[in-house]
Scaffold this motif. Structure first.
Motif, mmCIF file in Angstrom:
data_model
loop_
_atom_site.group_PDB
_atom_site.id
_atom_site.type_symbol
_atom_site.label_atom_id
_atom_site.label_comp_id
_atom_site.label_asym_id
_atom_site.label_seq_id
_atom_site.Cartn_x
_atom_site.Cartn_y
_atom_site.Cartn_z
ATOM 1 N N LEU B 95 28.842 -89.247 -90.954
ATOM 2 C CA LEU B 95 30.142 -88.700 -91.325
ATOM 3 C C LEU B 95 30.920 -89.761 -92.096
ATOM 4 C CD1 LEU B 95 30.978 -87.041 -87.925
ATOM 5 C CD2 LEU B 95 30.224 -85.895 -89.990
ATOM 6 N N GLU B 96 32.092 -89.351 -92.588
ATOM 7 C CA GLU B 96 32.936 -90.253 -93.366
ATOM 8 C C GLU B 96 33.195 -91.546 -92.591
ATOM 9 O OE1 GLU B 96 36.556 -88.294 -94.482
ATOM 10 O OE2 GLU B 96 37.799 -89.848 -93.624
ATOM 11 N N GLY B 97 32.957 -92.694 -93.242
ATOM 12 C CA GLY B 97 33.190 -93.991 -92.610
ATOM 13 C C GLY B 97 31.962 -94.576 -91.935
ATOM 14 N N ASP B 98 30.937 -93.783 -91.656
ATOM 15 C CA ASP B 98 29.725 -94.316 -91.025
ATOM 16 C C ASP B 98 28.957 -95.201 -92.008
ATOM 17 O OD1 ASP B 98 30.416 -92.739 -88.964
ATOM 18 O OD2 ASP B 98 28.709 -91.365 -89.072
ATOM 19 N N VAL B 99 28.288 -96.202 -91.443
ATOM 20 C CA VAL B 99 27.354 -96.975 -92.265
ATOM 21 C C VAL B 99 25.953 -96.443 -91.987
ATOM 22 C CG1 VAL B 99 26.398 -99.235 -92.741
ATOM 23 C CG2 VAL B 99 28.827 -98.987 -92.280
ATOM 24 N N VAL B 100 25.296 -95.954 -93.024
ATOM 25 C CA VAL B 100 24.009 -95.286 -92.865
ATOM 26 C C VAL B 100 22.925 -96.154 -93.495
ATOM 27 C CG1 VAL B 100 22.726 -93.188 -93.367
ATOM 28 C CG2 VAL B 100 25.172 -93.076 -93.016
ATOM 29 N N ARG B 101 21.763 -96.174 -92.852
ATOM 30 C CA ARG B 101 20.622 -96.864 -93.439
ATOM 31 C C ARG B 101 19.879 -95.872 -94.331
ATOM 32 N NH1 ARG B 101 16.843 -100.946 -90.295
ATOM 33 N NH2 ARG B 101 15.894 -101.898 -92.117
ATOM 34 N N ALA B 102 19.883 -96.140 -95.616
ATOM 35 C CA ALA B 102 19.257 -95.219 -96.570
ATOM 36 C C ALA B 102 17.790 -95.568 -96.738
ATOM 37 C CB ALA B 102 19.973 -95.279 -97.908
ATOM 38 N N ARG B 103 17.055 -94.591 -97.255
ATOM 39 C CA ARG B 103 15.630 -94.802 -97.542
ATOM 40 C C ARG B 103 15.420 -94.732 -99.042
ATOM 41 N NH1 ARG B 103 13.629 -90.511 -93.180
ATOM 42 N NH2 ARG B 103 14.638 -89.236 -94.745
ATOM 43 N N PRO B 104 14.306 -95.267 -99.534
ATOM 44 C CA PRO B 104 14.021 -95.090 -100.954
ATOM 45 C C PRO B 104 13.965 -93.600 -101.273
ATOM 46 C CG PRO B 104 12.334 -96.449 -99.893
ATOM 47 C CD PRO B 104 13.254 -95.990 -98.833
ATOM 48 N N PRO B 105 14.330 -93.142 -102.450
ATOM 49 C CA PRO B 105 14.671 -93.921 -103.644
ATOM 50 C C PRO B 105 16.127 -94.337 -103.751
ATOM 51 C CG PRO B 105 14.601 -91.596 -104.174
ATOM 52 C CD PRO B 105 14.319 -91.700 -102.720
ATOM 53 N N PHE B 106 16.889 -94.335 -102.666
ATOM 54 C CA PHE B 106 18.292 -94.749 -102.773
ATOM 55 C C PHE B 106 18.343 -96.238 -103.114
ATOM 56 C CE2 PHE B 106 22.669 -95.433 -101.321
ATOM 57 C CZ PHE B 106 23.255 -94.350 -101.947
ATOM 58 N N PRO B 107 19.204 -96.644 -104.064
ATOM 59 C CA PRO B 107 19.150 -98.023 -104.563
ATOM 60 C C PRO B 107 19.573 -99.090 -103.550
ATOM 61 C CG PRO B 107 20.937 -96.775 -105.595
ATOM 62 C CD PRO B 107 20.108 -95.795 -104.857
ATOM 63 N N HIS B 108 20.400 -98.732 -102.541
ATOM 64 C CA HIS B 108 20.836 -99.754 -101.582
ATOM 65 C C HIS B 108 20.243 -99.448 -100.212
ATOM 66 C CE1 HIS B 108 23.696 -100.760 -104.707
ATOM 67 N NE2 HIS B 108 24.073 -99.500 -104.726
ATOM 68 N N GLU B 109 20.184 -100.502 -99.353
ATOM 69 C CA GLU B 109 19.627 -100.265 -98.034
ATOM 70 C C GLU B 109 20.670 -99.658 -97.096
ATOM 71 O OE1 GLU B 109 17.964 -103.592 -96.016
ATOM 72 O OE2 GLU B 109 16.944 -102.307 -94.550
ATOM 73 N N TYR B 110 21.889 -100.181 -97.151
ATOM 74 C CA TYR B 110 22.955 -99.638 -96.317
ATOM 75 C C TYR B 110 24.041 -99.063 -97.212
ATOM 76 C CZ TYR B 110 20.811 -102.117 -92.468
ATOM 77 O OH TYR B 110 19.932 -102.553 -91.527
ATOM 78 N N ILE B 111 24.701 -98.009 -96.727
ATOM 79 C CA ILE B 111 25.817 -97.459 -97.490
ATOM 80 C C ILE B 111 26.859 -96.944 -96.517
ATOM 81 C CG2 ILE B 111 24.525 -95.291 -97.771
ATOM 82 C CD1 ILE B 111 26.385 -94.599 -100.012
ATOM 83 N N GLU B 112 28.127 -97.202 -96.842
ATOM 84 C CA GLU B 112 29.206 -96.632 -96.048
ATOM 85 C C GLU B 112 29.587 -95.299 -96.672
ATOM 86 O OE1 GLU B 112 32.616 -99.128 -95.518
ATOM 87 O OE2 GLU B 112 33.734 -97.478 -94.588
ATOM 88 N N VAL B 113 29.576 -94.237 -95.880
ATOM 89 C CA VAL B 113 29.858 -92.899 -96.406
ATOM 90 C C VAL B 113 31.335 -92.833 -96.796
ATOM 91 C CG1 VAL B 113 29.778 -90.443 -95.920
ATOM 92 C CG2 VAL B 113 28.079 -91.955 -94.926
ATOM 93 N N PRO B 114 31.654 -92.510 -98.071
ATOM 94 C CA PRO B 114 33.045 -92.540 -98.518
ATOM 95 C C PRO B 114 33.891 -91.399 -97.952
ATOM 96 C CG PRO B 114 31.577 -91.924 -100.320
ATOM 97 C CD PRO B 114 30.711 -92.214 -99.141
ATOM 98 N N GLN B 115 35.179 -91.510 -98.204
ATOM 99 C CA GLN B 115 36.154 -90.525 -97.708
ATOM 100 C C GLN B 115 35.788 -89.103 -98.164
ATOM 101 O OE1 GLN B 115 39.985 -91.092 -99.478
ATOM 102 N NE2 GLN B 115 40.843 -89.283 -98.482
ATOM 103 N N GLY B 116 35.879 -88.168 -97.229
ATOM 104 C CA GLY B 116 35.633 -86.762 -97.571
ATOM 105 C C GLY B 116 34.186 -86.437 -97.852
ATOM 106 N N HIS B 117 33.266 -87.337 -97.534
ATOM 107 C CA HIS B 117 31.851 -87.104 -97.815
ATOM 108 C C HIS B 117 31.034 -87.161 -96.520
ATOM 109 C CE1 HIS B 117 33.171 -87.711 -101.869
ATOM 110 N NE2 HIS B 117 31.965 -87.512 -102.353
#
Lengths: 166, 170
Positions: B95-117
């Motif tokens: 949910l918004e604000g969570d830090v998620v561990r992404a998998r390929p092909p996403f360019p970054h390993e971790y991402i913080e989910v932005p507002q409203g997303h």
């Protein structure tokens, strides 16, 4: 009571069903025909004033069906639950400036598939794709085709003209 | 009965039935809809036999206030950000604000989910999800899958709260 009103009000259940059908038809018209959007805020100056104008929106263009560069579009703001009106500046595959012109290093990005780039006419006072990035076409509610001022209506057309090639 | 009489009655009935179309469309847009699930992206939870049969799962999509009170683990339907005409089913991972561990092909390993997303992923391996197109706006959501209707041996409520991602919260 006149007889036609008597028929309309008739048995309570039947009139409730009639009212429900009528409301549902209105919903259909607003969803797939024409609806309105507010033009509040300074982001679209000088095209629209800050207060006191409403816009006529054609829902035929919802989900970005047939929109073109330069169109004014009403869209669901991706980061909150409001509705905004901005100008369409980029379609999928186009290269657009990420930031305000002349503000930084003039970096450009390519608009990803299924997205568009929208910017307000009043650059310093607009929150648009420069802040929240490309907007999915699925969030487009429709194209602004007219302006409703008190006691005055005005059609709005795309100001860009297609240039014939050599 | 004369032909003219018959045609007149027939048109009358048609028009009377047609007046029920707008309420039906309104119901399908705002309250609930029954839909078939295509493809393997939610395997093995939905369409577990996608590689054995052509039968698809029949699901109930609940649409009332679908964009409010979202939780991790829920199955949501949304308009695909890469193709506005396509409705997609995925599971909410972040949910918004969570830090998620992404998998390929996403360019970054971790991402913080932005507002409203939100961050959505499919259960299956063959899933084009947020790892492809990034976090999606909550405004794209059209409904939630609350019940499986067919096949009967798996019919019932979707117990999204039992999915591990519901408690994940990194």
């Amino acid at each position: 009571m006149p007889s036609f009103l008597g028929g309309l009000l008739g048995p309570p259940l039947r009139s409730a069903i009639f009212a429900g059908k009528f409301l549902a038809f209105t919903h259909l018209f607003l969803e797939y025909g024409y609806s309105t959007a507010p033009a509040h805020g300074p982001s679209m100056l000088p095209t629209f004033e800050v207060l006191g104008e409403w816009l006529l929106v054609s829902r035929r263009y919802s989900f970005g069906r047939g929109v073109e560069i330069g169109d004014l579009i009403a869209y669901n703001i991706p980061v909150n639950d409001g509705v905004g009106v901005k100008r369409l500046l980029g379609l999928p595959g186009d290269y657009v400036l990420v930031d305000t012109p002349g503000n930084s290093d003039n970096a450009m990005i390519q608009v990803p598939q299924g997205h568009c780039w929208i910017v307000g006419d009043n650059l310093p006072a607009s929150r648009d794709s420069r802040i929240f990035g490309p907007v999915p076409l699925a969030l487009i509610r429709g194209k602004v085709i007219g302006r409703i001022k008190p006691f005055r209506f005005q059609w709005i057309e795309n100001p860009l003209k297609r240039v014939e090639g050599p | 009965m004369s032909t003219k009489n018959f045609l007149g009655q027939f048109t009358g009935h048609l028009i009377r039935y047609a007046t029920w179309l707008p309420p039906l469309i309104w119901f399908n847009t705002y309250v609930a809809q029954v839909t078939l699930i295509n493809g393997p992206s939610m395997y093995p939870y939905l369409n577990p036999q996608y590689h054995e049969s052509l039968r698809r799962d029949l699901c109930l999509v609940y649409k009332l206030y679908a964009q409010l009170d979202l939780e991790r683990g829920m199955l949501v339907t949304f308009r695909n950000p890469y193709d506005p005409e396509k409705i997609t089913v995925k599971r909410i991972i972040g949910l918004e604000g969570d830090v998620v561990r992404a998998r390929p092909p996403f360019p970054h390993e971790y991402i913080e989910v932005p507002q409203g997303h939100i961050w959505v992923e499919g259960d299956g391996e063959k899933s084009k999800d947020s790892n492809y197109y990034g976090p999606i706006s909550v405004r794209l959501i059209t409904g939630r899958i609350t019940h499986i209707l067919s096949p009967l041996n798996r019919a019932g409520r979707v117990k999204w709260w039992e999915h591990p991602s519901h408690r994940a919260g990194i």
